[in-house]
Design a protein around this motif. Structure first.
Motif, PDB file in Angstrom:
ATOM      1  N   ALA A  16      57.431  39.080  53.300  1.00 51.19           N
ATOM      2  CA  ALA A  16      56.932  40.421  53.011  1.00 51.19           C
ATOM      3  C   ALA A  16      56.457  40.519  51.558  1.00 51.19           C
ATOM      4  CB  ALA A  16      58.015  41.462  53.288  1.00 51.19           C
ATOM      5  N   PHE A  17      57.199  39.887  50.635  1.00 52.40           N
ATOM      6  CA  PHE A  17      56.809  39.907  49.226  1.00 52.40           C
ATOM      7  C   PHE A  17      55.475  39.201  49.021  1.00 52.40           C
ATOM      8  CE2 PHE A  17      56.877  38.022  44.943  1.00 52.40           C
ATOM      9  CZ  PHE A  17      56.996  39.176  44.184  1.00 52.40           C
ATOM     10  N   PHE A  18      55.300  38.049  49.650  1.00 55.15           N
ATOM     11  CA  PHE A  18      54.040  37.324  49.547  1.00 55.15           C
ATOM     12  C   PHE A  18      52.894  38.138  50.137  1.00 55.15           C
ATOM     13  CE2 PHE A  18      50.988  34.204  51.357  1.00 55.15           C
ATOM     14  CZ  PHE A  18      50.516  33.691  50.155  1.00 55.15           C
ATOM     15  N   SER A  19      53.163  38.811  51.232  1.00 58.75           N
ATOM     16  CA  SER A  19      52.133  39.646  51.853  1.00 58.75           C
ATOM     17  C   SER A  19      51.737  40.811  50.955  1.00 58.75           C
ATOM     18  CB  SER A  19      52.624  40.169  53.209  1.00 58.75           C
ATOM     19  OG  SER A  19      52.817  39.105  54.115  1.00 58.75           O
ATOM     20  N   PHE A  20      52.717  41.366  50.226  1.00 61.80           N
ATOM     21  CA  PHE A  20      52.407  42.432  49.276  1.00 61.80           C
ATOM     22  C   PHE A  20      51.460  41.916  48.190  1.00 61.80           C
ATOM     23  CE2 PHE A  20      53.291  44.535  45.207  1.00 61.80           C
ATOM     24  CZ  PHE A  20      52.956  45.851  45.537  1.00 61.80           C
ATOM     25  N   ALA A  21      51.765  40.729  47.670  1.00 65.83           N
ATOM     26  CA  ALA A  21      50.886  40.125  46.664  1.00 65.83           C
ATOM     27  C   ALA A  21      49.496  39.888  47.232  1.00 65.83           C
ATOM     28  CB  ALA A  21      51.499  38.810  46.164  1.00 65.83           C
ATOM     29  N   GLN A  22      49.429  39.428  48.479  1.00 62.91           N
ATOM     30  CA  GLN A  22      48.145  39.178  49.117  1.00 62.91           C
ATOM     31  C   GLN A  22      47.369  40.474  49.367  1.00 62.91           C
ATOM     32  OE1 GLN A  22      47.061  35.724  51.274  1.00 62.91           O
ATOM     33  NE2 GLN A  22      47.261  35.628  49.054  1.00 62.91           N
ATOM     34  N   ALA A  23      48.067  41.532  49.735  1.00 62.73           N
ATOM     35  CA  ALA A  23      47.404  42.811  50.007  1.00 62.73           C
ATOM     36  C   ALA A  23      46.701  43.332  48.760  1.00 62.73           C
ATOM     37  CB  ALA A  23      48.422  43.832  50.510  1.00 62.73           C
ATOM     38  N   PHE A  24      47.417  43.343  47.647  1.00 61.62           N
ATOM     39  CA  PHE A  24      46.810  43.799  46.395  1.00 61.62           C
ATOM     40  C   PHE A  24      45.728  42.830  45.939  1.00 61.62           C
ATOM     41  CE2 PHE A  24      46.781  43.551  41.726  1.00 61.62           C
ATOM     42  CZ  PHE A  24      46.323  44.830  41.440  1.00 61.62           C
ATOM     43  N   GLY A  25      46.032  41.545  45.992  1.00 65.94           N
ATOM     44  CA  GLY A  25      45.093  40.547  45.497  1.00 65.94           C
ATOM     45  C   GLY A  25      43.805  40.475  46.286  1.00 65.94           C
ATOM     46  N   SER A  26      43.870  40.687  47.602  1.00 69.01           N
ATOM     47  CA  SER A  26      42.662  40.611  48.428  1.00 69.01           C
ATOM     48  C   SER A  26      41.635  41.660  48.015  1.00 69.01           C
ATOM     49  CB  SER A  26      43.024  40.789  49.904  1.00 69.01           C
ATOM     50  OG  SER A  26      43.789  39.706  50.369  1.00 69.01           O
ATOM     51  N   LEU A  27      42.107  42.852  47.665  1.00 73.11           N
ATOM     52  CA  LEU A  27      41.194  43.894  47.207  1.00 73.11           C
ATOM     53  C   LEU A  27      40.504  43.481  45.912  1.00 73.11           C
ATOM     54  CD1 LEU A  27      43.431  47.040  47.864  1.00 73.11           C
ATOM     55  CD2 LEU A  27      41.615  46.124  49.318  1.00 73.11           C
ATOM     56  N   VAL A  28      41.278  42.889  45.005  1.00 70.19           N
ATOM     57  CA  VAL A  28      40.723  42.453  43.718  1.00 70.19           C
ATOM     58  C   VAL A  28      39.757  41.287  43.920  1.00 70.19           C
ATOM     59  CG1 VAL A  28      41.291  41.497  41.451  1.00 70.19           C
ATOM     60  CG2 VAL A  28      42.760  43.256  42.477  1.00 70.19           C
ATOM     61  N   GLN A  87      28.134  42.871  60.465  1.00 70.63           N
ATOM     62  CA  GLN A  87      26.806  43.337  60.874  1.00 70.63           C
ATOM     63  C   GLN A  87      26.522  44.738  60.348  1.00 70.63           C
ATOM     64  OE1 GLN A  87      25.828  43.032  65.061  1.00 70.63           O
ATOM     65  NE2 GLN A  87      27.317  41.403  65.378  1.00 70.63           N
ATOM     66  N   LEU A  88      27.558  45.533  60.241  1.00 68.08           N
ATOM     67  CA  LEU A  88      27.389  46.955  59.972  1.00 68.08           C
ATOM     68  C   LEU A  88      27.408  47.301  58.487  1.00 68.08           C
ATOM     69  CD1 LEU A  88      29.754  48.324  62.773  1.00 68.08           C
ATOM     70  CD2 LEU A  88      27.289  47.947  62.887  1.00 68.08           C
ATOM     71  N   VAL A  89      28.039  46.461  57.667  1.00 68.93           N
ATOM     72  CA  VAL A  89      28.220  46.771  56.246  1.00 68.93           C
ATOM     73  C   VAL A  89      27.084  46.146  55.437  1.00 68.93           C
ATOM     74  CG1 VAL A  89      29.723  46.321  54.258  1.00 68.93           C
ATOM     75  CG2 VAL A  89      30.707  47.000  56.449  1.00 68.93           C
ATOM     76  N   PRO A  90      26.549  46.841  54.419  1.00 70.91           N
ATOM     77  CA  PRO A  90      25.485  46.282  53.581  1.00 70.91           C
ATOM     78  C   PRO A  90      25.872  44.928  52.988  1.00 70.91           C
ATOM     79  CG  PRO A  90      25.763  48.607  53.095  1.00 70.91           C
ATOM     80  CD  PRO A  90      26.868  48.233  54.034  1.00 70.91           C
ATOM     81  N   ALA A  91      24.890  44.051  52.827  1.00 68.66           N
ATOM     82  CA  ALA A  91      25.158  42.684  52.379  1.00 68.66           C
ATOM     83  C   ALA A  91      25.847  42.638  51.028  1.00 68.66           C
ATOM     84  CB  ALA A  91      23.837  41.899  52.324  1.00 68.66           C
ATOM     85  N   ALA A  92      25.497  43.537  50.117  1.00 66.23           N
ATOM     86  CA  ALA A  92      26.077  43.517  48.771  1.00 66.23           C
ATOM     87  C   ALA A  92      27.549  43.915  48.765  1.00 66.23           C
ATOM     88  CB  ALA A  92      25.291  44.443  47.847  1.00 66.23           C
ATOM     89  N   TYR A  93      28.058  44.413  49.899  1.00 69.68           N
ATOM     90  CA  TYR A  93      29.448  44.855  49.991  1.00 69.68           C
ATOM     91  C   TYR A  93      30.297  43.937  50.863  1.00 69.68           C
ATOM     92  CZ  TYR A  93      27.945  49.372  48.034  1.00 69.68           C
ATOM     93  OH  TYR A  93      27.449  50.364  47.234  1.00 69.68           O
ATOM     94  N   GLN A  94      29.760  42.745  51.205  1.00 67.61           N
ATOM     95  CA  GLN A  94      30.483  41.860  52.116  1.00 67.61           C
ATOM     96  C   GLN A  94      31.818  41.408  51.525  1.00 67.61           C
ATOM     97  OE1 GLN A  94      29.590  41.275  55.115  1.00 67.61           O
ATOM     98  NE2 GLN A  94      27.413  41.745  55.213  1.00 67.61           N
ATOM     99  N   GLY A  95      31.834  41.099  50.229  1.00 64.50           N
ATOM    100  CA  GLY A  95      33.086  40.675  49.604  1.00 64.50           C
ATOM    101  C   GLY A  95      34.135  41.763  49.646  1.00 64.50           C
ATOM    102  N   THR A  96      33.720  42.996  49.368  1.00 61.00           N
ATOM    103  CA  THR A  96      34.654  44.123  49.428  1.00 61.00           C
ATOM    104  C   THR A  96      35.189  44.306  50.843  1.00 61.00           C
ATOM    105  OG1 THR A  96      33.516  45.221  47.602  1.00 61.00           O
ATOM    106  CG2 THR A  96      34.919  46.594  49.002  1.00 61.00           C
ATOM    107  N   LEU A  97      34.312  44.186  51.831  1.00 61.03           N
ATOM    108  CA  LEU A  97      34.743  44.278  53.234  1.00 61.03           C
ATOM    109  C   LEU A  97      35.783  43.220  53.550  1.00 61.03           C
ATOM    110  CD1 LEU A  97      34.536  45.129  56.245  1.00 61.03           C
ATOM    111  CD2 LEU A  97      32.605  43.527  56.437  1.00 61.03           C
ATOM    112  N   MET A  98      35.491  41.951  53.187  1.00 56.73           N
ATOM    113  CA  MET A  98      36.436  40.872  53.459  1.00 56.73           C
ATOM    114  C   MET A  98      37.757  41.103  52.732  1.00 56.73           C
ATOM    115  SD  MET A  98      35.057  38.664  55.549  1.00 56.73           S
ATOM    116  CE  MET A  98      34.445  40.128  56.368  1.00 56.73           C
ATOM    117  N   GLY A  99      37.661  41.628  51.496  1.00 62.92           N
ATOM    118  CA  GLY A  99      38.884  41.916  50.744  1.00 62.92           C
ATOM    119  C   GLY A  99      39.735  42.973  51.416  1.00 62.92           C
TER     120      GLY A  99
END
Length: 417
Positions: free
Chosen positions: A36-48, A344-356
């Protein structure tokens, strides 16, 4: 992956040496807390990291990921307490190699079948290490050295960090994605507009992404809770209830990864077609099959079911492994189809944010799932965990049928495959 099959045994040793507790319940709780602790780190880190990818590109993202991985394994190789083991998970905020790879694929492929197949093959490529790593790690752990794998991984990650700088740079979008956005009326008419899009703040990006694909992301995060319950409980079930040792654990994890690679390479496209092609049908049918599959697993491993089926001794492990791998086919199809559709639905310039955001939600699910699975194991063993997973999938199915209306059918404009 070298450390994956060793971690439950390492936690057991550290718990015993730390406070003298020897019960399986204390070890299970410590193991769940660590995940759970590792997942918390991943949750915050993925957005960044997702935002980092949109701003600085995938080459820089890969380098950051491997440096963080090296730091994680270096700390792990010197661990002598649960506190240090938790500390080794802190660099996990930047461990996002698969996120970087998915973002790269989204930027260089066209939507539809090409992207679905590419994402499936990406998962297959990822499983190569997943096949070799757990098996080798299990054998190394069986010899008594629980840290050799971490030392080897540290060196490997530093090498990969250096190699990442040899990757070609990207300009945040590919020509294919620019053409796609222009066709949809989202293309930028000037260089200044493109730069403004790239420099948009994270909050604006996140709101834009969620307004477009909220339902699909909701399905993915809730089903990921059930998947995390099943996956995080598997090592404990194999070790505590089915009697697996380090070598058997490593072999199972390797086989599981290997089958995942096979399924994503050869079964993903046929299964998507078989389940209806359109994302609405694929999601509905995958969720239904998973709900029914876990219900059958719960019935088979209930006290009555084991007597009726004749599950005793070492033979109990084979149906559990077989059903787990069968259901993994539909877990992969569900997750990959949703990702192919949302990109397919999200603008190309926002793909990283979507994946995060996707990876952050996935990590949140892995914060919740392990804790739930431990409680369900205490209450009902394998049967309890399987019933919990089944309940989640049937709840998602009901919500999907109620919420998927004409307003959310943009994703059905094209078939997933």
């Amino acid at each position: 992956q070298l450390q994956a099959p060793i971690e439950p045994f390492l936690v057991e040793n550290l718990v015993k040496s730390g406070d003298g507790q020897t019960g399986s319940a204390a070890v299970a709780e410590a193991y769940a807390n660590l995940n759970a602790f590792f997942s918390f780190a991943q949750a915050f880190g993925s957005l960044v990291v997702g935002y980092f990818l949109d701003r600085f590109g995938t080459r820089a993202g890969f380098a950051l990921n491997f440096i963080a991985c090296a730091l994680t394994y270096f700390i792990l190789s010197n661990t002598d307490s649960m506190t240090m083991l938790f500390l080794s998970k802190v660099p996990g905020v930047a461990v996002a190699g698969f996120l970087c790879a998915q973002a790269a694929v989204a930027k260089v492929t066209t939507e539809g079948s090409e992207r679905l197949v590419a994402l499936g093959r990406l998962t297959s490529a990822y499983t190569v290490g997943g096949v070799i790593g757990p098996y080798v790690g299990g054998q190394l752990g069986a010899s008594g050295d629980y840290f050799l794998g971490a030392r080897l991984a540290t060196a490997g990650c530093l090498l990969c960090a250096a190699l990442a700088f040899l990757l070609p740079s990207d300009n945040h979008t590919s020509g294919k994605d620019e053409d796609k956005d222009q066709d949809k009326g989202k293309g930028k008419s000037s260089k200044g507009d493109e730069e403004a899009d790239v420099e948009a703040p994270w909050l604006h990006r996140a709101v834009t992404v969620l307004s477009i694909v909220w339902l699909f992301l909701g399905v993915k995060v809730v089903t990921s809770v059930a998947n995390s319950m099943a996956r995080s409980s598997q090592p404990l079930i194999l070790k505590n209830e089915l009697g697996a040792d380090e070598a058997v654990m490593g072999t199972f994890m390797s086989a599981q990864f290997g089958f995942g690679g096979f399924a994503n390479t050869f079964l993903l496209a046929p299964v998507a077609r078989l389940l209806g092609g359109k994302v609405s049908a694929v999601v509905r049918n995958c969720v239904l099959i998973l709900g029914c599959g876990y219900l059958l697993l719960a019935a088979a491993y209930s006290s009555t079911g084991k007597q009726w089926v004749g599950l005793q001794g070492a033979a109990q492990i084979y149906p559990f492994v077989g059903v787990s791998m069968f259901l993994a086919i539909f877990q992969y199809s569900l997750g990959t189809s949703i990702t192919a559709n949302t990109t397919q639905l999200v603008p190309a310039a926002y793909q990283g944010t979507l994946m995060g955001i996707e990876h952050a939600l996935f990590a949140v699910a892995y914060m919740v799932g392990p804790k739930l699975s431990v409680q369900l194991m205490h209450l009902g063993g394998i049967c309890g965990v399987a019933l919990g997973c089944s309940a989640v999938f049937f709840a998602v199915l009901l919500a999907w049928l109620l919420c998927y209306t004409d307003k959310t059918k943009d994703g059905d404009r094209k078939k997933v495959l």
